[in-house]
Scaffold this motif. Structure first.
Motif, PDB file in Angstrom:
ATOM      1  N   ALA A 378       3.656  -2.336  -1.559  1.00  0.00           N
ATOM      2  CA  ALA A 378       3.643  -3.490  -2.464  1.00  0.00           C
ATOM      3  C   ALA A 378       3.888  -4.784  -1.696  1.00  0.00           C
ATOM      4  CB  ALA A 378       4.708  -3.309  -3.544  1.00  0.00           C
ATOM      5  N   MET A 379       4.859  -4.750  -0.785  1.00  0.00           N
ATOM      6  CA  MET A 379       5.208  -5.958  -0.053  1.00  0.00           C
ATOM      7  C   MET A 379       4.158  -6.354   0.978  1.00  0.00           C
ATOM      8  SD  MET A 379       9.348  -5.845   0.462  1.00  0.00           S
ATOM      9  CE  MET A 379       9.449  -4.212   1.196  1.00  0.00           C
ATOM     10  N   THR A 380       3.355  -5.398   1.448  1.00  0.00           N
ATOM     11  CA  THR A 380       2.329  -5.701   2.450  1.00  0.00           C
ATOM     12  C   THR A 380       0.940  -5.839   1.822  1.00  0.00           C
ATOM     13  OG1 THR A 380       2.119  -3.320   2.922  1.00  0.00           O
ATOM     14  CG2 THR A 380       3.564  -4.626   4.355  1.00  0.00           C
ATOM     15  N   THR A 381       0.920  -6.077   0.505  1.00  0.00           N
ATOM     16  CA  THR A 381      -0.334  -6.293  -0.221  1.00  0.00           C
ATOM     17  C   THR A 381      -0.269  -7.635  -0.923  1.00  0.00           C
ATOM     18  OG1 THR A 381      -0.529  -3.902  -0.615  1.00  0.00           O
ATOM     19  CG2 THR A 381      -1.896  -5.344  -1.957  1.00  0.00           C
ATOM     20  N   ASP A 382      -1.350  -8.397  -0.879  1.00  0.00           N
ATOM     21  CA  ASP A 382      -1.401  -9.670  -1.597  1.00  0.00           C
ATOM     22  C   ASP A 382      -1.198  -9.438  -3.087  1.00  0.00           C
ATOM     23  OD1 ASP A 382      -1.843 -11.257   0.610  1.00  0.00           O
ATOM     24  OD2 ASP A 382      -4.025 -11.147   0.464  1.00  0.00           O
ATOM     25  N   ARG A 383      -0.339 -10.248  -3.677  1.00  0.00           N
ATOM     26  CA  ARG A 383      -0.091 -10.188  -5.112  1.00  0.00           C
ATOM     27  C   ARG A 383      -0.430 -11.538  -5.731  1.00  0.00           C
ATOM     28  NH1 ARG A 383      -0.487  -5.665  -6.530  1.00  0.00           N
ATOM     29  NH2 ARG A 383       0.706  -6.040  -8.436  1.00  0.00           N
ATOM     30  N   PRO A 384      -0.571 -11.609  -7.043  1.00  0.00           N
ATOM     31  CA  PRO A 384      -0.902 -12.897  -7.661  1.00  0.00           C
ATOM     32  C   PRO A 384       0.175 -13.956  -7.418  1.00  0.00           C
ATOM     33  CG  PRO A 384      -1.221 -11.083  -9.209  1.00  0.00           C
ATOM     34  CD  PRO A 384      -0.503 -10.513  -8.019  1.00  0.00           C
ATOM     35  N   TYR A 385       1.417 -13.510  -7.183  1.00  0.00           N
ATOM     36  CA  TYR A 385       2.546 -14.441  -7.087  1.00  0.00           C
ATOM     37  C   TYR A 385       3.049 -14.651  -5.671  1.00  0.00           C
ATOM     38  CZ  TYR A 385       4.728  -9.846  -7.243  1.00  0.00           C
ATOM     39  OH  TYR A 385       5.041  -8.542  -7.010  1.00  0.00           O
ATOM     40  N   TYR A 391       5.106  -6.870   8.640  1.00  0.00           N
ATOM     41  CA  TYR A 391       5.828  -5.601   8.772  1.00  0.00           C
ATOM     42  C   TYR A 391       7.304  -5.853   9.077  1.00  0.00           C
ATOM     43  CZ  TYR A 391       7.211  -1.023  10.508  1.00  0.00           C
ATOM     44  OH  TYR A 391       7.867   0.161  10.706  1.00  0.00           O
ATOM     45  N   ASP A 392       7.606  -6.805   9.960  1.00  0.00           N
ATOM     46  CA  ASP A 392       9.000  -7.085  10.304  1.00  0.00           C
ATOM     47  C   ASP A 392       9.783  -7.598   9.101  1.00  0.00           C
ATOM     48  OD1 ASP A 392       8.768  -6.263  12.932  1.00  0.00           O
ATOM     49  OD2 ASP A 392       8.163  -8.250  13.652  1.00  0.00           O
ATOM     50  N   ARG A 393       9.103  -8.369   8.266  1.00  0.00           N
ATOM     51  CA  ARG A 393       9.758  -8.873   7.058  1.00  0.00           C
ATOM     52  C   ARG A 393      10.056  -7.717   6.094  1.00  0.00           C
ATOM     53  NH1 ARG A 393      13.285 -11.966   4.656  1.00  0.00           N
ATOM     54  NH2 ARG A 393      12.593 -12.922   2.720  1.00  0.00           N
ATOM     55  N   VAL A 394       9.137  -6.772   6.016  1.00  0.00           N
ATOM     56  CA  VAL A 394       9.351  -5.597   5.180  1.00  0.00           C
ATOM     57  C   VAL A 394      10.572  -4.823   5.659  1.00  0.00           C
ATOM     58  CG1 VAL A 394       8.398  -3.337   4.554  1.00  0.00           C
ATOM     59  CG2 VAL A 394       6.945  -5.357   4.456  1.00  0.00           C
ATOM     60  N   LEU A 395      10.699  -4.661   6.976  1.00  0.00           N
ATOM     61  CA  LEU A 395      11.856  -3.945   7.523  1.00  0.00           C
ATOM     62  C   LEU A 395      13.165  -4.624   7.138  1.00  0.00           C
ATOM     63  CD1 LEU A 395      10.735  -2.969  11.154  1.00  0.00           C
ATOM     64  CD2 LEU A 395      10.744  -1.556   9.092  1.00  0.00           C
ATOM     65  N   ALA A 418       7.002   4.881  14.848  1.00  0.00           N
ATOM     66  CA  ALA A 418       5.906   4.145  15.480  1.00  0.00           C
ATOM     67  C   ALA A 418       4.607   4.352  14.717  1.00  0.00           C
ATOM     68  CB  ALA A 418       5.747   4.612  16.934  1.00  0.00           C
ATOM     69  N   GLU A 419       4.451   5.527  14.109  1.00  0.00           N
ATOM     70  CA  GLU A 419       3.205   5.813  13.390  1.00  0.00           C
ATOM     71  C   GLU A 419       3.086   4.979  12.127  1.00  0.00           C
ATOM     72  OE1 GLU A 419       0.802   9.649  11.500  1.00  0.00           O
ATOM     73  OE2 GLU A 419       2.559   9.958  12.775  1.00  0.00           O
ATOM     74  N   ILE A 420       4.178   4.819  11.400  1.00  0.00           N
ATOM     75  CA  ILE A 420       4.136   3.986  10.190  1.00  0.00           C
ATOM     76  C   ILE A 420       3.873   2.533  10.557  1.00  0.00           C
ATOM     77  CG2 ILE A 420       5.524   3.073   8.294  1.00  0.00           C
ATOM     78  CD1 ILE A 420       6.827   5.806   8.047  1.00  0.00           C
ATOM     79  N   ARG A 421       4.529   2.060  11.615  1.00  0.00           N
ATOM     80  CA  ARG A 421       4.278   0.689  12.064  1.00  0.00           C
ATOM     81  C   ARG A 421       2.804   0.486  12.395  1.00  0.00           C
ATOM     82  NH1 ARG A 421       6.618  -3.860  14.528  1.00  0.00           N
ATOM     83  NH2 ARG A 421       8.735  -3.050  14.263  1.00  0.00           N
ATOM     84  N   ARG A 422       2.233   1.453  13.115  1.00  0.00           N
ATOM     85  CA  ARG A 422       0.821   1.338  13.479  1.00  0.00           C
ATOM     86  C   ARG A 422      -0.074   1.306  12.245  1.00  0.00           C
ATOM     87  NH1 ARG A 422      -3.154   4.595  13.371  1.00  0.00           N
ATOM     88  NH2 ARG A 422      -1.826   6.378  12.828  1.00  0.00           N
ATOM     89  N   MET A 423       0.206   2.162  11.275  1.00  0.00           N
ATOM     90  CA  MET A 423      -0.607   2.226  10.058  1.00  0.00           C
ATOM     91  C   MET A 423      -0.587   0.903   9.299  1.00  0.00           C
ATOM     92  SD  MET A 423       0.599   5.999   8.715  1.00  0.00           S
ATOM     93  CE  MET A 423      -0.163   5.797   7.094  1.00  0.00           C
ATOM     94  N   ILE A 424       0.616   0.356   9.109  1.00  0.00           N
ATOM     95  CA  ILE A 424       0.749  -0.856   8.300  1.00  0.00           C
ATOM     96  C   ILE A 424       0.238  -2.078   9.042  1.00  0.00           C
ATOM     97  CG2 ILE A 424       2.402  -2.406   7.191  1.00  0.00           C
ATOM     98  CD1 ILE A 424       4.052   0.049   6.449  1.00  0.00           C
ATOM     99  N   GLU A 425       0.624  -2.229  10.316  1.00  0.00           N
ATOM    100  CA  GLU A 425       0.181  -3.406  11.062  1.00  0.00           C
ATOM    101  C   GLU A 425      -1.326  -3.395  11.280  1.00  0.00           C
ATOM    102  OE1 GLU A 425       2.555  -3.698  14.611  1.00  0.00           O
ATOM    103  OE2 GLU A 425       4.054  -4.920  13.539  1.00  0.00           O
ATOM    104  N   SER A 426      -1.917  -2.219  11.444  1.00  0.00           N
ATOM    105  CA  SER A 426      -3.371  -2.130  11.597  1.00  0.00           C
ATOM    106  C   SER A 426      -4.069  -2.629  10.345  1.00  0.00           C
ATOM    107  CB  SER A 426      -3.776  -0.683  11.886  1.00  0.00           C
ATOM    108  OG  SER A 426      -5.181  -0.555  11.932  1.00  0.00           O
TER     109      SER A 426
END
Length: 471
Positions: A378-385, A391-395, A418-426
């Motif tokens: 949710a936090m790494t997806t554009d929302r209307p608001y 990724y660092d902000r999510v952490l 490291a795998e989750i970081r790679r998935m999200i940052e990619s």
């Protein structure tokens, strides 16, 4: 495309290395093969080759990429025990190469499949000889340990080589590919390999000879056929579930692909904390279906509503977790853990969540994992608001609300993966290139409560207009 060339070259280099090792192993077999200079029955040699060619057609798709499996390995192992590693490797290479050539597979795939099978056969043979195995075995009592060593060596080299090339070609972590491709078939293949001993015994120690092989192989073919039908039904059911999830998400453009991404992250996070394969897959399935209750028509107006939800509408939206669990429970093989994970994925670690107000370890681990994966997406997806967060902000947000909304142990595992970081940052980089805006980690971006949302937000963003929660 030019950018793809280094990757293609790395796949070619990998195949070249495996092929070189297989070639060296084959020539090395001339040195340690005690059966090489023994008289060979040409009829038996032709029979085993023909059987290998025939069974090679029984292959089927596995769970990852283009990997295939077949029961022909039974014949290859039996051929080694009867004729020795050199002739066994030759039968294996001819059978696989001929069938794949007839099917017009790409040359690189033919070379790789032949090479990795030969390498696996000879590696297993070396273990077999080291443990005192004979060609052919003269007694069942003396062959059990060497045979077990053969099978272990064969499957270790085979699965590592195949998972390696899939990981390289698909740019996926080796461990993920190896686990997915190995564990679902490991017990079956290990048990099936014992049939090789029956084939050897019928051929070498009974009057039936070559014809005795059919007594063993034909029932195995039937069982394999039933197994494949069952696997195809499971694959179809999974595809239908994914289609249903996509249909639900089509109602809300901001959640397109959300459930699949949550499922992917949840699977990795579950593995990071050492859960078993079946539990990991149950969690991934629950994560995929955590929003499935949204298919009910009463939620459609709420998803389309642009303004704030009323208190009554928010209560209705919050009921989606229970409705999702009820819907999941209508599928017999999803009742139990998957159903519970879906029901409780909006429980908070401090007990302030819903629907049952569970806290801490009372919340099923799968639900706690989905809560983190759901919120991170949710936090790494554009929302209307607001724009997507880095990724660092999510952490930092997840760490801030450990012990409150999230299990601190899971937050720690998420942070160190490291795998989750790679998935999200990619994904964030891909969206940035396509024009989506990602909020910089240094900005003071605190997501404001949305009028309504399809995904969870951290507990700090609760309030009178707490966003409704939606593998």
């Amino acid at each position: 495309m030019p950018s793809d060339r280094p990757w293609k070259l790395s796949v070619g280099l990998y195949v070249a290395c495996v092929s070189a090792l297989a070639t060296l192993a084959f020539f090395y077999s001339f040195l340690f093969d005690p059966a090489l200079h023994r008289a060979i029955n040409p009829t038996g040699l032709l029979a085993f080759t023909a059987l290998g060619l025939g069974l090679q057609h029984a292959e089927h798709k596995l769970a990852v990429s283009s990997v295939t499996g077949a029961i022909s390995f039974i014949v290859y192992i039996a051929a080694v025990l009867v004729f020795g590693p050199t002739w066994g490797a030759a039968i294996t290479g001819v059978s696989i190469g001929a069938v794949q050539a007839v099917r017009r597979n790409p040359a690189i795939k033919i070379v790789f499949n032949v090479a990795q099978h030969i390498l696996a056969i000879i590696a297993g043979s070396f273990v077999y000889i080291s443990l005192g195995g004979e060609f052919p075995p003269q007694s069942l009592d003396g062959v059990i340990l060497p045979f077990f060593g053969f099978v272990l060596g064969f499957f270790t080299v085979n699965t590592v080589a195949v998972s390696g090339v899939v990981a390289v070609s698909d740019r996926r972590p080796f461990a993920e590919v190896w686990i997915k491709n190995t564990w679902s078939f490991a017990l079956y293949d290990l048990a099936a390999s014992a049939v090789s001993l029956a084939i050897v015994w019928l051929y070498a120690h009974t009057p039936l000879g070559v014809f005795g092989i059919a007594v063993v192989v034909l029932p195995i073919l039937f069982i394999r056929h039933v197994y494949l039908i069952n696997q195809q039904l499971q694959d179809t059911n999974r595809e239908l579930l994914e289609l249903m999830v996509k249909a639900i998400e089509a109602r809300d453009p901001y959640t397109s692909g959300h459930s699949q991404r949550v499922s992917d992250v949840a699977r990795v996070l579950a593995r990071e904390i050492g859960l078993g394969f079946r539990e990991v897959e149950s969690i991934a399935t629950a994560a995929l279906l955590h929003d499935v209750g949204k298919i009910h028509e009463e939620y459609a107006p709420l998803l389309r509503k642009e303004g704030k939800l009323t208190e009554e509408e928010k209560r209705l939206m919050d009921s989606h977790a229970v409705r999702s669990a009820e819907l999941v429970g209508t599928i017999s093989n999803l009742r139990g853990p998957v159903e519970r994970y879906v029901r409780h994925h909006h429980e908070d670690y401090d007990g302030s969540g819903y629907p049952d107000g569970l806290s801490g370890e009372e919340i099923p681990v799968g639900a706690r994992i989905i809560a983190i994966a759901d919120t991170a997406d949710a936090m790494t997806t554009d929302r209307p608001y607001r724009n997507a967060l880095t990724y660092d902000r999510v952490l930092s947000v997840l760490a801030r609300f450990s012990w409150k909304q999230f299990d601190p142990r899971l937050v720690s595992a998420f942070r160190t993966s490291a795998e989750i970081r790679r998935m999200i940052e990619s994904r964030l980089q891909s969206e940035r290139r396509s024009g989506h805006v990602v909020a910089a980690s240094g900005e003071q971006v605190i997501p404001l409560p949305s009028p309504h949302s399809s995904v969870s937000e951290p507990v700090a963003w609760k309030g009178p207009s707490r966003p409704a929660a939606i593998t």
